[in-house]
Scaffold this motif. Structure first.
Motif, mmCIF file in Angstrom:
data_model
loop_
_atom_site.group_PDB
_atom_site.id
_atom_site.type_symbol
_atom_site.label_atom_id
_atom_site.label_comp_id
_atom_site.label_asym_id
_atom_site.label_seq_id
_atom_site.Cartn_x
_atom_site.Cartn_y
_atom_site.Cartn_z
ATOM 1 N N VAL A 104 -5.422 -1.882 -7.108
ATOM 2 C CA VAL A 104 -4.536 -1.073 -7.940
ATOM 3 C C VAL A 104 -5.349 0.048 -8.566
ATOM 4 C CG1 VAL A 104 -3.060 -1.051 -9.977
ATOM 5 C CG2 VAL A 104 -3.103 -3.060 -8.517
ATOM 6 N N THR A 131 0.841 -1.193 0.000
ATOM 7 C CA THR A 131 0.000 0.000 0.000
ATOM 8 C C THR A 131 0.878 1.245 0.000
ATOM 9 O OG1 THR A 131 -0.176 0.081 2.414
ATOM 10 C CG2 THR A 131 -1.881 -1.147 1.226
ATOM 11 N N LYS A 178 -8.665 -3.663 -1.245
ATOM 12 C CA LYS A 178 -7.310 -3.297 -1.668
ATOM 13 C C LYS A 178 -7.254 -3.419 -3.192
ATOM 14 C CE LYS A 178 -3.612 -4.869 0.498
ATOM 15 N NZ LYS A 178 -2.510 -5.792 0.874
ATOM 16 N N ALA A 186 -5.299 -6.556 -6.180
ATOM 17 C CA ALA A 186 -4.022 -5.896 -5.905
ATOM 18 C C ALA A 186 -2.938 -6.392 -6.851
ATOM 19 C CB ALA A 186 -3.608 -6.153 -4.454
ATOM 20 N N TRP A 187 -1.867 -5.599 -6.932
ATOM 21 C CA TRP A 187 -0.742 -6.105 -7.708
ATOM 22 C C TRP A 187 -0.028 -7.199 -6.938
ATOM 23 C CZ3 TRP A 187 1.004 -0.458 -7.418
ATOM 24 C CH2 TRP A 187 1.709 -0.203 -6.245
ATOM 25 N N GLN A 226 -1.413 1.986 -5.208
ATOM 26 C CA GLN A 226 -2.244 0.934 -4.625
ATOM 27 C C GLN A 226 -2.454 1.195 -3.138
ATOM 28 O OE1 GLN A 226 -2.104 -3.439 -5.617
ATOM 29 N NE2 GLN A 226 -1.016 -3.524 -3.681
#
Length: 352
Positions: free
Chosen positions: A84, A34, A82, A298-299, A111
């Motif tokens: 991107v 994050t 969460k 998320a990535w 992110q």
């Protein structure tokens, strides 16, 4: 430098434009999942709003138009996602041939954890009328567009099915704190897996309509135009392409022989990242990287230990594949507005 002095060292945003403000995140210098508030990338088409209302109205094809305030939101059941957030023009600078527009390098992406109320819950309060097709989100920022000689707000729509997805949020917090003003306070739409232009900031009004929305940020911008001089074959920008970025080492680094950790991130708008591969020989052979934190929106952080004993110049490539079967191509799909760049990432390093 003392330990105390080292603790003060931090990465900063990279300025692309001052007015309206466009700033890249320091993507190469984060190994967390994050971003802090200060390092979220900033993308604007107009100057920041002079006045911000702490409420918005839902109207149009609804049974009961309602206004929602920030105070109401804070007392409603919320959800945290969460995700991107990537500008559709991220990596535009890498297109060949070059395209006009903000020359983003690799940092128009961030992110974090967004908290808010699912849009479908709000639409349950208002009720939907028969014939509802799209949901339009109008922001509080506005300005004049030269191409249509009109002053317009930033506004975009979502098809009803995407609007009703349980993870499409009207967010009011980022990383458990109020969303920064420059990133959409007090209310921002969050549309996981779509490019960032869909996640409208500073929401002023939400309108349910029975037709296709034709605002300029939907019908003119954020459209893939495959041809330079005419519009044949155009189609809308929506889902993020599968993509990866090498964070370390940096491009054009000079390194010693020995072991080096090649690390980076990978993301997709469909499914999850299935694998990331690294090549040190210009794509002749590929080796798997180790994946970490494979969350839904998320990535993925990845790492690859490179053992190098021979001096010389090397090209390092990364390519990601998602669970939908999409793999980064060697060459990005060229389009005249420069959206969705996702060719294999490439850096060059020298070993001495």
């Amino acid at each position: 430098m003392s330990k105390h002095e080292k603790s003060k060292v931090r990465a900063y945003l990279t300025t692309r434009k001052v007015n309206p403000e466009n700033q890249e995140s320091p993507i190469h210098f984060f190994d967390k999942t994050t971003y802090p508030h200060s390092c979220l990338f900033r993308r604007n088409h107009f100057p920041y709003p002079d006045y911000i209302s702490a409420s918005f109205v839902i109207t149009g094809l609804v049974q009961k138009p309602l206004r929602f305030s920030l105070e109401q939101f804070q007392s409603m059941p919320s959800k945290r996602v969460k995700a991107v957030l990537e500008c559709a023009g991220d990596k535009r600078n890498l297109f060949v041939p070059k395209v006009y527009g903000e020359q983003w390098e690799k940092g128009a992406i961030s992110q974090g954890c967004w908290s808010g109320v699912p849009l479908r819950d709000l639409l349950q309060y208002t009720g939907l009328l028969k014939g509802a097709k799209e949901v339009v989100f109008e922001a509080q920022d506005y300005g004049k567009r030269k191409d249509i000689d009109q002053t317009v707000p930033y506004a975009r729509s979502l098809p009803l099915q995407k609007a009703l997805h349980p993870d499409t949020l009207i967010a009011y917090e980022y990383n458990e704190k109020p969303i920064p003003f420059k990133n959409g306070f007090p209310f921002r739409l969050i549309v996981p897996q779509w490019y960032g232009m869909a996640s409208v900031k500073w929401i002023k009004q939400i309108t349910v309509i029975d037709k296709q929305f034709e605002g300029p940020f939907q019908a003119i911008d954020y459209v893939y135009y495959p041809n330079k001089d005419e519009d044949t074959g155009k189609f809308p920008v929506t889902l993020m392409n599968v993509n990866s970025t090498i964070q370390q080492p940096l491009n054009m680094d000079i390194l010693n022989t020995g072991n080096h950790m090649i690390s980076g991130i990978a993301m997709t708008g469909q499914g999850r990242i299935a694998k990331v591969e690294i090549s040190i020989d210009k794509g002749k052979t590929w080796s798997p990287a180790k994946l970490e934190h494979n969350d839904e929106y998320a990535w993925v952080r990845w790492k690859y230990l490179w053992e190098v004993q021979e001096t010389g110049e090397y090209i390092i490539l990364s390519r990601a594949t998602d669970t939908a079967g999409r793999t980064q191509p060697g060459t990005a799909f060229w389009n005249r507005k420069g959206y969705g760049y996702n060719a294999m990432d490439k850096i060059e390093v020298k070993i001495e």
